[in-house]
Design an enzyme around this catalytic site. Structure first.
Site, PDB file in Angstrom:
ATOM      1  N   HIS A   1       5.728   9.400 -46.330  1.00 56.65           N
ATOM      2  CA  HIS A   1       6.791   8.643 -46.990  1.00 56.65           C
ATOM      3  C   HIS A   1       8.353   9.292 -46.568  1.00 56.65           C
ATOM      4  O   HIS A   1       8.905   9.613 -47.176  1.00 56.65           O
ATOM      5  CB  HIS A   1       6.826   8.931 -48.575  1.00 56.65           C
ATOM      6  CG  HIS A   1       7.414   7.907 -49.209  1.00 56.65           C
ATOM      7  ND1 HIS A   1       6.870   7.605 -50.545  1.00 56.65           N
ATOM      8  CD2 HIS A   1       8.402   7.085 -48.848  1.00 56.65           C
ATOM      9  CE1 HIS A   1       7.535   6.482 -50.850  1.00 56.65           C
ATOM     10  NE2 HIS A   1       8.587   6.164 -49.998  1.00 56.65           N
TER      11      HIS A   1
ATOM     12  N   ARG B   1       5.006   0.126 -50.744  1.00 54.18           N
ATOM     13  CA  ARG B   1       4.539   1.207 -51.845  1.00 54.18           C
ATOM     14  C   ARG B   1       3.120   1.246 -51.668  1.00 54.18           C
ATOM     15  O   ARG B   1       2.228   0.375 -51.293  1.00 54.18           O
ATOM     16  CB  ARG B   1       4.826   0.674 -53.299  1.00 54.18           C
ATOM     17  CG  ARG B   1       6.238   1.042 -53.616  1.00 54.18           C
ATOM     18  CD  ARG B   1       6.570   2.451 -53.692  1.00 54.18           C
ATOM     19  NE  ARG B   1       7.718   3.054 -54.298  1.00 54.18           N
ATOM     20  CZ  ARG B   1       8.858   2.995 -53.337  1.00 54.18           C
ATOM     21  NH1 ARG B   1       8.742   2.936 -52.067  1.00 54.18           N
ATOM     22  NH2 ARG B   1      10.072   3.529 -53.883  1.00 54.18           N
TER      23      ARG B   1
ATOM     24  N   GLU C   1       0.745  10.523 -53.838  1.00 59.24           N
ATOM     25  CA  GLU C   1       1.627  10.972 -52.974  1.00 59.24           C
ATOM     26  C   GLU C   1       2.152  12.315 -53.706  1.00 59.24           C
ATOM     27  O   GLU C   1       2.470  12.527 -54.911  1.00 59.24           O
ATOM     28  CB  GLU C   1       2.908  10.078 -52.742  1.00 59.24           C
ATOM     29  CG  GLU C   1       2.514   8.863 -51.901  1.00 59.24           C
ATOM     30  CD  GLU C   1       3.921   7.997 -51.408  1.00 59.24           C
ATOM     31  OE1 GLU C   1       5.026   8.656 -51.726  1.00 59.24           O
ATOM     32  OE2 GLU C   1       3.791   7.165 -50.683  1.00 59.24           O
TER      33      GLU C   1
END
Length: 322
Positions: A284, A237, A266
């Site tokens: 991601h 993360r 994000e």
């Protein structure tokens, strides 16, 4: 009346159709206005929710009266207020295991791409810069036989270690909250402290869960301990890493390169990272293959059905009141 399922993000079409055949389904649509307002309205009589990528907490779940389960199409669950869900006696289910191998594939893709400067050299070639035999500025780093340090030896960490050990004859170091002999021994992996791992590894892959202990785990002090030829990869993360410290480290050339799939914020729209040619930035996509996303959706669907049909779903994150 049929039980109600709220779909709060894009969902595999086949799974959506199966839900619609069994239950009363409402799909949250960003084009129809504020998403949180839609969620607040629809959860009032919802029995289940399914989706990913939305923050769900008291601010948008307070009106839920009979919500039994939130089925997240993901492994990570930092988007959900677990304490509040426990208070409301709402199950949170996730989709572990099915994305282990594909995420490990991506970790090695980042590792190899960063080590061999693949994105940079791709653009360099397309821009017509290849006019003679390449020189040192285009040289990458070898991978075979080097030392791979893995921070977090969970399922994904082990899968990354297997690729390094069996595929590239790498020496494996790992740092974890506890030693995992049963997983480490087949890979001849050495358990060590974080500082030792950072100092000795040619490649460092972060694969920890996000929790109170792992938040901001890697900062400037940790980057300063790494070797100048090291490659750093984060598939955990974004908040596990001090992003500005990483940027400063890359700009100063204190490590060779980095490969990133996750970020502090994000989607990442603007960043100094975009101006650096020694970092690979992906949006991601750790689990983003057609096969894996379909499996994840299927598992999330089964979690919903089990809960609504009176069974305990197989992957409950908060089984306090099972």
């Amino acid at each position: 009346m049929n039980k109600k399922v709220v779909v709060f993000s894009q969902l595999d079409e086949v799974v959506l159709q199966r839900l619609q055949a069994q239950y009363r389904v409402v799909v949250i649509n960003p084009k129809q206005g504020d998403v949180n307002e839609q969620i607040r309205e629809q959860v009032k009589d919802a029995d289940a929710m399914i989706g990913a990528g939305r923050l769900l907490n008291e601010s948008n779940l307070a009106m839920a009266q009979q919500l039994k389960i939130i089925s997240s199409v993901s492994v990570g669950y930092d988007n959900y207020d677990l304490d509040y869900l426990n208070q409301k006696k709402i199950w949170l289910a996730n989709t572990p295991d099915v994305l282990t191998e594909t995420t490990a594939d991506l970790a090695f893709t980042l590792l190899m791409s960063a080590a061999r400067k693949v994105p940079h050299l791709d653009q360099w070639t397309k821009q017509g810069c290849w006019k003679r035999t390449v020189g040192e500025a285009q040289f990458g780093r070898d991978i075979f036989g080097k030392t791979l340090g893995i921070i977090g030896l969970g399922n994904i960490g082990v899968a990354v270690a297997r690729r390094g050990f069996y595929g590239f004859n790498m020496n494996i170091l790992y740092h974890n909250r506890r030693e995992k002999l049963e997983l480490a021994q087949p890979l001849n992996a050495k358990y060590c402290g974080l500082n030792e791992l950072l100092q000795q590894s040619d490649f460092v892959v972060v694969a920890v869960d996000l929790n109170a202990e792992s938040k901001a785990l890697i900062g400037q002090s940790e980057f300063d301990k790494m070797q100048p030829h090291a490659v750093f990869v984060n598939i955990a993360r974004g908040s596990v890493v001090d992003q500005q410290a990483l940027i400063d480290t890359l700009k100063a050339g204190k490590i060779f390169a980095a490969g990133l799939d996750v970020y502090l914020k994000e989607p990442l729209q603007e960043s100094e990272l975009f101006n650096l040619d020694n970092v690979v930035t992906l949006p991601h996509v750790g689990s983003a293959t057609a096969e894996t996303r379909k499996e994840m959706a299927e598992l999330a669907y089964r979690n919903v059905v089990d809960a609504l049909e009176g069974r305990i779903p197989p992957y409950i994150v908060n089984p306090l009141f099972s």
